[in-house]
Design a protein around this motif. Structure first.
Motif, mmCIF file in Angstrom:
data_model
loop_
_atom_site.group_PDB
_atom_site.id
_atom_site.type_symbol
_atom_site.label_atom_id
_atom_site.label_comp_id
_atom_site.label_asym_id
_atom_site.label_seq_id
_atom_site.Cartn_x
_atom_site.Cartn_y
_atom_site.Cartn_z
ATOM 1 N N ARG A 1 -8.043 8.683 3.228
ATOM 2 C CA ARG A 1 -8.198 8.168 1.863
ATOM 3 C C ARG A 1 -8.492 6.673 1.846
ATOM 4 O O ARG A 1 -9.161 6.186 0.939
ATOM 5 N N MET A 2 -7.979 5.973 2.835
ATOM 6 C CA MET A 2 -8.173 4.526 2.882
ATOM 7 C C MET A 2 -9.353 4.138 3.769
ATOM 8 O O MET A 2 -9.554 2.959 4.062
ATOM 9 N N ILE B 1 -1.031 -0.522 8.139
ATOM 10 C CA ILE B 1 -1.017 -0.299 6.696
ATOM 11 C C ILE B 1 0.184 -1.034 6.112
ATOM 12 O O ILE B 1 1.320 -0.831 6.552
ATOM 13 N N LYS C 1 0.246 2.178 -3.985
ATOM 14 C CA LYS C 1 -0.672 3.305 -4.145
ATOM 15 C C LYS C 1 -0.022 4.617 -3.737
ATOM 16 O O LYS C 1 -0.262 5.659 -4.337
ATOM 17 N N ASP D 1 0.832 -1.203 0.000
ATOM 18 C CA ASP D 1 0.000 0.000 0.000
ATOM 19 C C ASP D 1 0.868 1.256 0.000
ATOM 20 O O ASP D 1 0.565 2.236 -0.677
#
Length: 572
Positions: free
Chosen positions: A568-569, A111, A341, A14
């Motif tokens: 955002r996630m 994350i 990302k 990620d």
């Protein structure tokens, strides 16, 4: 022995953090799920205390960081860095040692990320002379959760070797080791939005080879004179063995059941792929292929070219990977490619020393160095075989040059010190009671060396000629006067820049587009509350690249980035 480079499969993360110094470590801490919570809202700053009392949740990542950081001032230009410093070191610049107003708890979402670094965790602190003292207080070198050990020099400043050891142990004690990839050199970073650049970034060597093999477009030929997307079909059929969906090619309105294809290679005799029977696997354009025959005919081609569709298959369906990072293991030579990302630039500002114009694009002669550690090594080696040495030339008027002057004089070797100004200004913000050694060098520079043995200053001079064979130099003053000297070594210490060679040269990411990125004069142009690089969605930066040159401010940049990623996630 020549190292054979081998390229592994693409690894999806990620977030990829480039740089494993204190900036990268702080970023990894938050990405691992250890996030800041307010424990006290009664701050000595009344205005900040009033804003803290109005917040509803104690988790700092859920707050309006722009609102909380209003009106704060300090040694950083980034508001969130000032906010975190005010909460971790309240009124530190005034000499107070209040307890932090927040703590980091393992309550956040982990994350998936990797931290890439050339050496062990700690970054450039492992390359600094171990006997150099920090500018900051030792307590300010700490990262959240583990205090910095007591210093041995007046219990104030720390040796660089202790700082390097602290960061390496910090990663282990905070259980971050699994996220760190050491001995890794980043070769390229490319956005998948810039589709023409993806190929060269992901497999530059393979595409060069392919360009030599395939000089003309691959054109499918079939009985109905259709022109389906053969290249994409071939690759996507190979990928379909892993049930990966294609998102790029448009579905053709025509359907084709049986054909023979010819690949034109180097405009020579075509390679014939025999007819094949219908199979269950269907391509993006509705064509059916025998996967075994396709894989046999295109094996080397497909293995060398990761398609855009293949890269996206590593990301979640709702959002494709935006970035491709190609790395090389400095021990084995193996090449590893990451897709992700989000990218966080945390690579510091000390990787590339500034060079005088006469030495640019040239290899350094044996007697020339650009860092203190190399200078000391050469001096110690030379003093083993010689009782006396010619003077050492030191160029520069900053702290690094001052460190070099002290190191040379401690070995009873003469110093010739040249700088463009009349004197140095590095003592303006350094109290003499805490930094006596730098004030001593400042006095020597003002005096010119008349009362200091083994030291001669040449203010308002510059280096005009350098003869490495005879070890002679020529200095020139602002008035045109020339001085010729014999030297043993020369140390050019005029600052440094971050090494961002892995970024496309066309990217102009600094505040001043026409200048190189520098921590003090031209940091990256970022959103001050998210630390996202302006004009590059999904690319973030923190630390010296954004003007935060002191460790105590690094956590603020990490909080700004992590807060934005959580939003955002959808992790908040």
């Amino acid at each position: 022995m020549r190292i054979i480079q081998k390229e592994n499969n693409i690894i999806y993360k990620d977030v990829v953090v480039i740089g494993n110094g204190p900036s990268g470590i702080a970023m990894s801490l938050l990405l691992s799920g250890k996030i800041p919570y307010l424990t006290v809202n009664n701050h000595p700053d009344e205005m900040l205390a009033a804003r803290l009392k109005n917040i509803k949740s104690s988790c700092l990542l859920t707050q309006d960081l722009e609102y909380l950081s209003q009106g704060l001032e300090g040694r950083s230009q980034n508001p969130v860095s000032l906010l975190m410093d005010a909460l971790l070191h309240p009124y530190a610049d005034l000499g107070y040692e209040f307890e932090p107003l927040l703590e980091f708890r393992k309550n956040g979402k982990e994350i998936d990320h990797v931290v890439l670094g050339r050496g062990p965790p700690g970054g450039s602190w492992h390359r600094i002379d171990p006997d150099v003292l920090t500018l900051s207080l030792g307590s300010w070198m700490a990262l959240p959760g583990i205090p910095f050990p007591s210093c041995t020099v007046n219990e104030k400043r720390a040796f660089a070797r202790d700082v390097a050891a602290y960061y390496e142990k910090y990663v282990t004690q905070m259980e971050l080791t699994a996220y760190f990839k050491t001995n890794t050199l980043v070769g390229s970073l490319v956005s998948t939005v810039d589709e023409p650049n993806i190929q060269s970034a992901v497999s530059e060597g393979s595409f060069r080879d392919m360009a030599e093999r395939v000089k003309s477009p691959i054109e499918p030929v079939n009985e109905n004179n259709d022109t389906p997307c053969f290249l994409a079909n071939a690759l996507n059929c190979l990928l379909s063995r892993n049930n990966r969906k294609n998102r790029l090619c448009r579905r053709s309105k025509n359907t084709y059941q049986e054909s023979s294809f010819k690949l034109k290679v180097n405009k020579s005799e075509p390679i014939i792929i025999p007819k094949y029977e219908r199979k269950r696997s269907r391509s993006c354009c509705g064509y059916q292929y025998d996967l075994y025959q396709i894989s046999q005919s295109l094996d080397s081609f497909a293995n060398s070219v990761p398609s855009y569709n293949q890269l996206n298959s590593y990301s979640n369906d709702e959002q494709a990977a935006r970035w491709i990072i190609k790395t090389t293991d400095t021990d084995t030579g193996n090449i590893q490619t990451y897709s992700c990302k989000y990218v966080v630039l945390a690579c510091g500002a000390n990787d590339s020393p500034n060079r005088l114009e006469m030495f640019k694009n040239k290899s350094d002669p044996e007697c020339l160095v650009h860092d203190l550690r190399s200078l000391e090594a050469k001096l110690d080696e030379s003093l083993k075989v010689a009782d006396a040495l010619d003077p050492v030339l030191v160029v520069g008027a900053g702290l690094s040059a001052a460190d070099a002057v002290m190191a040379v004089r401690q070995r009873n070797v003469p110093v010739v010190h040249i700088f463009r100004g009349k004197s140095a200004e590095f003592t303006k913000q350094l109290p003499e009671n805490m930094y006596p050694e730098y004030h001593k060098v400042h006095q020597m520079m003002n005096d010119g060396g008349s009362t200091y043995p083994h030291y001669k200053a040449y203010p308002e001079h510059s280096l005009s000629e350098f003869d490495a064979e005879s070890k002679t130099v020529k200095l020139i003053s602002g008035r045109g006067e020339e001085v010729k000297l014999n030297i043993s070594f020369a140390a050019i210490l005029i600052g440094s820049k971050p090494n961002l060679s892995f970024l496309p040269s066309s990217w102009k990411l600094g505040i001043y587009k026409d200048k190189d990125i520098e921590a003090k004069t031209n940091p990256l142009n970022i959103n001050p509350f998210t630390h996202e690089v302006i004009g590059r969605e999904g690319l973030f930066a923190l630390g010296p690249l954004t003007g935060d040159n002191f460790v105590r401010f690094l956590t603020g940049g990490a909080v700004a980035v992590c807060s934005e990623l959580y939003k955002r996630m959808n992790l908040i």
